[in-house]
Scaffold this motif. Structure first.
Motif, PDB file in Angstrom:
ATOM      1  N   LYS A  61       0.647  -1.289   0.035  1.00 58.85           N
ATOM      2  CA  LYS A  61       0.169  -0.077  -0.084  1.00 58.85           C
ATOM      3  C   LYS A  61       0.989   1.441  -0.097  1.00 58.85           C
ATOM      4  N   HIS A  62       1.884   1.009   0.806  1.00 63.99           N
ATOM      5  CA  HIS A  62       2.703   2.573   1.062  1.00 63.99           C
ATOM      6  C   HIS A  62       3.971   2.497   0.443  1.00 63.99           C
ATOM      7  N   PHE A  63       4.713   1.386  -0.100  1.00 58.05           N
ATOM      8  CA  PHE A  63       5.994   1.560  -0.389  1.00 58.05           C
ATOM      9  C   PHE A  63       6.026   0.500  -1.664  1.00 58.05           C
ATOM     10  N   GLN A  64       5.039   0.249  -2.590  1.00 60.80           N
ATOM     11  CA  GLN A  64       5.293  -0.524  -3.471  1.00 60.80           C
ATOM     12  C   GLN A  64       6.402  -0.172  -4.765  1.00 60.80           C
ATOM     13  N   GLY A  65       7.055  -1.063  -5.096  1.00 58.39           N
ATOM     14  CA  GLY A  65       8.088  -0.744  -5.933  1.00 58.39           C
ATOM     15  C   GLY A  65       9.562  -0.393  -5.350  1.00 58.39           C
ATOM     16  N   GLU A  66       9.290  -0.014  -4.211  1.00 61.11           N
ATOM     17  CA  GLU A  66      10.486   0.599  -3.321  1.00 61.11           C
ATOM     18  C   GLU A  66      11.402  -0.363  -2.450  1.00 61.11           C
ATOM     19  N   TYR A  67      10.717  -1.699  -2.479  1.00 60.66           N
ATOM     20  CA  TYR A  67      11.488  -2.614  -1.568  1.00 60.66           C
ATOM     21  C   TYR A  67      11.700  -3.767  -2.251  1.00 60.66           C
ATOM     22  N   THR A  68      12.605  -4.375  -1.726  1.00 57.78           N
ATOM     23  CA  THR A  68      12.899  -6.061  -1.878  1.00 57.78           C
ATOM     24  C   THR A  68      13.041  -6.818  -0.890  1.00 57.78           C
ATOM     25  N   VAL A  69      12.384  -8.103  -0.794  1.00 57.25           N
ATOM     26  CA  VAL A  69      12.426  -8.975   0.239  1.00 57.25           C
ATOM     27  C   VAL A  69      13.554  -9.890   0.087  1.00 57.25           C
ATOM     28  N   ILE A  70      14.489  -9.627   1.162  1.00 54.84           N
ATOM     29  CA  ILE A  70      15.750 -10.344   1.104  1.00 54.84           C
ATOM     30  C   ILE A  70      15.352 -11.883   1.605  1.00 54.84           C
ATOM     31  N   TYR A  71      14.774 -11.784   2.686  1.00 53.91           N
ATOM     32  CA  TYR A  71      14.172 -13.051   3.380  1.00 53.91           C
ATOM     33  C   TYR A  71      13.246 -12.723   4.283  1.00 53.91           C
ATOM     34  N   SER A  72      12.356 -13.768   4.350  1.00 58.48           N
ATOM     35  CA  SER A  72      10.968 -13.671   5.293  1.00 58.48           C
ATOM     36  C   SER A  72      10.720 -14.961   5.713  1.00 58.48           C
ATOM     37  N   GLY A  73      10.681 -15.322   7.181  1.00 57.25           N
ATOM     38  CA  GLY A  73      10.526 -16.512   7.690  1.00 57.25           C
ATOM     39  C   GLY A  73      10.869 -16.549   9.034  1.00 57.25           C
ATOM     40  N   GLY A  74      10.332 -17.691   9.866  1.00 59.45           N
ATOM     41  CA  GLY A  74      10.654 -17.924  11.189  1.00 59.45           C
ATOM     42  C   GLY A  74      10.506 -16.976  11.984  1.00 59.45           C
ATOM     43  N   GLY A  75       9.480 -15.838  11.814  1.00 55.04           N
ATOM     44  CA  GLY A  75       9.297 -14.974  12.593  1.00 55.04           C
ATOM     45  C   GLY A  75       9.971 -13.676  12.538  1.00 55.04           C
ATOM     46  N   ASN A  76      10.512 -13.341  11.328  1.00 52.78           N
ATOM     47  CA  ASN A  76      11.309 -12.107  11.065  1.00 52.78           C
ATOM     48  C   ASN A  76      11.492 -11.880   9.493  1.00 52.78           C
ATOM     49  N   SER A  77      11.830 -10.747   9.273  1.00 50.33           N
ATOM     50  CA  SER A  77      12.046 -10.434   7.817  1.00 50.33           C
ATOM     51  C   SER A  77      13.094  -9.392   7.575  1.00 50.33           C
ATOM     52  N   MET A  78      13.776  -9.611   6.384  1.00 48.02           N
ATOM     53  CA  MET A  78      14.744  -8.623   6.048  1.00 48.02           C
ATOM     54  C   MET A  78      14.715  -7.995   4.683  1.00 48.02           C
ATOM     55  N   LEU A  79      14.498  -6.612   4.544  1.00 46.71           N
ATOM     56  CA  LEU A  79      13.945  -5.850   3.573  1.00 46.71           C
ATOM     57  C   LEU A  79      15.132  -5.231   2.965  1.00 46.71           C
ATOM     58  N   GLN A  80      15.102  -4.795   1.533  1.00 38.89           N
ATOM     59  CA  GLN A  80      16.048  -3.655   1.176  1.00 38.89           C
ATOM     60  C   GLN A  80      15.246  -2.454   0.673  1.00 38.89           C
ATOM     61  N   PHE A  81      15.457  -1.257   0.863  1.00 45.22           N
ATOM     62  CA  PHE A  81      14.824  -0.259   0.377  1.00 45.22           C
ATOM     63  C   PHE A  81      15.933   0.347  -0.464  1.00 45.22           C
ATOM     64  N   ASN A  82      15.186   1.052  -1.271  1.00 42.52           N
ATOM     65  CA  ASN A  82      15.990   1.727  -2.566  1.00 42.52           C
ATOM     66  C   ASN A  82      16.606   3.020  -1.938  1.00 42.52           C
TER      67      ASN A  82
END
Length: 578
Positions: A61-82
């Protein structure tokens, strides 16, 4: 400037299991997963919606196209923003959104830019290029910053109550409805309907992959039934009104993840762990039900990466847990790419670790009416004890082994205190338990570690010996087993005298049974080690302690007799067979 963001929640178990109702626990588990993870198996947000805040929906909704999911699972996530500004806006807006709707959740968001890398980790050719080597450093720094945030919050003073509020089930003050806004009150019927809808969506979110795998195995007559009600486990037979709560956690996941070098490998590894654990649980449940030709009820409370919590009937719990651990081993042996590379890593080879996934598990066997949160904590503690048994082993091979531990509470109060009193009066060289037991072990005893399958086959054969229809044909007298229970804590002299005076032949048969599965095919250990040769006598295993020059007595039958009433006993479990 690219910026990396790490999302995690602390005190997950405290939030998930804060209510007595299993229904509420499942919804809470769903909320945690929705806030911290981006599920790959959902086609769209509407399929898994229902949580007031969802990481996937918020980002789109707020950051479409502005981020990449590095990994997600096990109760946490790591994202990369431009851009760093986008990462900053996300951290501020998302944390406020979660705080507004779920003030009791402790959300942590740490971030760093590529320019914050230590100088020795920055590429000289192009300072802004994140190399495979320093991706590990980025993840480590994000974790460290999240830990610092957690430490700061733990140090803060908390006032839960002023002494005049109404206290809820979790021991904290209850909030009045609409306390923070002027929204109209919602009728109780509408709230109940909303809860039903949320539970249904939570079920699809939490169990979606598991249910899909079970349907693939048998779409028409699947013997595994997923239930969300503890009342489903109540039966007319009081013994069967016990449940087994399984807490399972993977071994050395952090170390394996640290061996990954690239974003692609991190994504693939995270996805494979989610899939393999779900497949292992589905395979174990299905094959167990088919093997015993029974309808199996199960409640997956938590399935987040390598962190698993299941509820099932007590008589099914131990074998299902062992089957899950064996399934993990089998599935990971045939995997490729990221997981295969980690398992065949040079550092893993040098440490002598097994080249397959392993995990440890704890099983709390309690009455259906036992306080659910206490039972969960007990299962987690037992899982931790199983991991301690793994680390106590001096053999490199056992450094990545699968262990299982359990405890049985036959009332509303734990019997552990009574056991500790018995042990306090016992002699130094007498041991009344052989568990935790190792699941991925062929021999009955290996360097002081006992095999679950040797133990399980002793239980199965003993079931057959005492359950013959004609009492005159019984191989082992039930009354003799009761005498063992009474004498087992009285010391070796009293215990051995009971066998010597036995005239029913039960004592000899029990001795042969233990010897057959634990000692008969055992290769003697080098006498230069602390523990020398072993032998079996009176249903106990006797190990020669070379260091103290005396015998160590291990009463194998204590765990057998205590547990066999809570194990399905129609057929023997043969190691390695489904």
């Amino acid at each position: 400037m690219e910026t990396y963001v790490y999302i995690d929640v602390s005190r997950k178990q405290e939030y998930i299991y804060r209510n007595k109702s299993l229904r509420d626990n499942l919804i809470n588990s769903y909320v945690i997963k929705a806030i911290t993870e981006i599920p790959e198996y959902a086609e769209d947000g509407s399929q898994v919606g229902g949580s007031r805040v969802m990481l996937k929906t918020f980002l789109e909704k707020h950051f479409q196209g502005e981020y990449t999911v590095i990994y997600s699972g096990g109760g946490n996530s790591m994202l990369q923003f431009n851009r760093a500004e986008h990462a900053k806006q996300f951290s501020r807006k998302y944390s406020l959104e979660v705080l507004h709707h779920y003030p009791e959740i402790e959300l942590y968001i740490s971030k760093m830019t590529d320019q914050e890398l230590p100088e020795e980790q920055i590429s000289e050719e192009n300072p802004l290029v994140i190399t495979k080597r320093n991706m590990k450093v980025i993840r480590q720094m994000l974790n460290q910053r999240a830990d610092l945030l957690k430490d700061k919050r733990r140090a803060m003073f908390r006032r839960w109550s002023y002494g005049v509020e109404k206290i809820g089930e979790n021991g904290k003050p209850m909030e009045w409805p609409n306390k923070h806004n002027n929204e109209p009150e919602i009728a109780s019927g509408a709230i109940a309907e909303e809860n039903d809808q949320t539970l249904g969506k939570a079920r699809r979110f939490l169990f979606g992959r598991l249910e899909e795998r079970l349907r693939e195995m048998d779409a028409k007559n699947n013997p595994v039934q997923i239930t969300t009600k503890l009342a489903s486990y109540k039966t007319q037979n009081d013994r069967k009104s016990y449940i087994g709560i399984i807490a399972l956690d993977g071994n050395k996941m952090g170390e394996m993840f640290h061996r990954l070098n690239s974003i692609a490998e991190m994504k693939e590894f995270s996805s494979e762990i989610e899939r393999i654990y779900a497949d292992a649980v589905a395979g174990a449940l299905y094959h167990y039900a088919v093997r015993h030709n029974k309808t199996l009820q199960v409640t997956p409370v938590l399935m987040s990466g390598d962190d698993i919590c299941l509820v099932t009937h007590a008589e099914d719990a131990l074998d299902i847990t062992a089957d899950i651990l064996k399934q993990l081993q089998a599935l990971s042996l045939v995997e490729k790419d990221a997981l295969r590379n980690v398992l065949n890593n040079e550092s893993a080879e040098q440490s002598g670790q097994q080249r397959y996934l392993t995990a440890c598990a704890g099983v709390a066997i309690v009455k259906v009416t036992y306080p659910f949160f206490d039972a969960i904590k007990m299962a987690e503690k037992l899982c931790h004890q199983a991991k301690e048994a793994l680390h106590r082993s001096t053999e490199n091979e056992a450094a990545s082994a699968s262990f299982i531990d359990w405890d049985i509470v036959q009332g509303q109060v734990s019997a552990h205190t009574a056991y500790e009193k018995h042990v306090a009066r016992a002699r130094k060289h007498e041991h009344y338990r052989i568990r935790p037991l190792r699941v991925d072990q062929d021999t009955g005893i290996d360097h002081g570690v006992y095999s679950y399958y040797a133990f399980r086959n002793v239980v199965s054969e003993l079931h057959s010996m005492i359950n013959k229809r004609n009492l005159n044909e019984q191989d082992v007298s039930s009354s003799f087993l009761e005498k063992i229970k009474k004498q087992i804590y009285s010391g070796w002299e009293s215990y051995s005298l009971l066998f010597e005076l036995d005239q029913t032949g039960s004592g000899d048969k029990l001795s042969q049974l233990v010897k057959k599965h634990f000692v008969q095919n055992h290769q003697s250990i080098d006498m230069d080690s602390d523990i020398g040769r072993i032998k079996s006598k009176y249903g106990a295993v006797i190990e020669r302690n070379a260091r103290d020059n005396r015998d160590e007595y291990r009463y194998v039958l204590n765990d057998v007799l205590e547990t066999m009433a809570f194990i399905y006993g129609k057929e023997a479990v043969v190691h390695g067979k489904q």
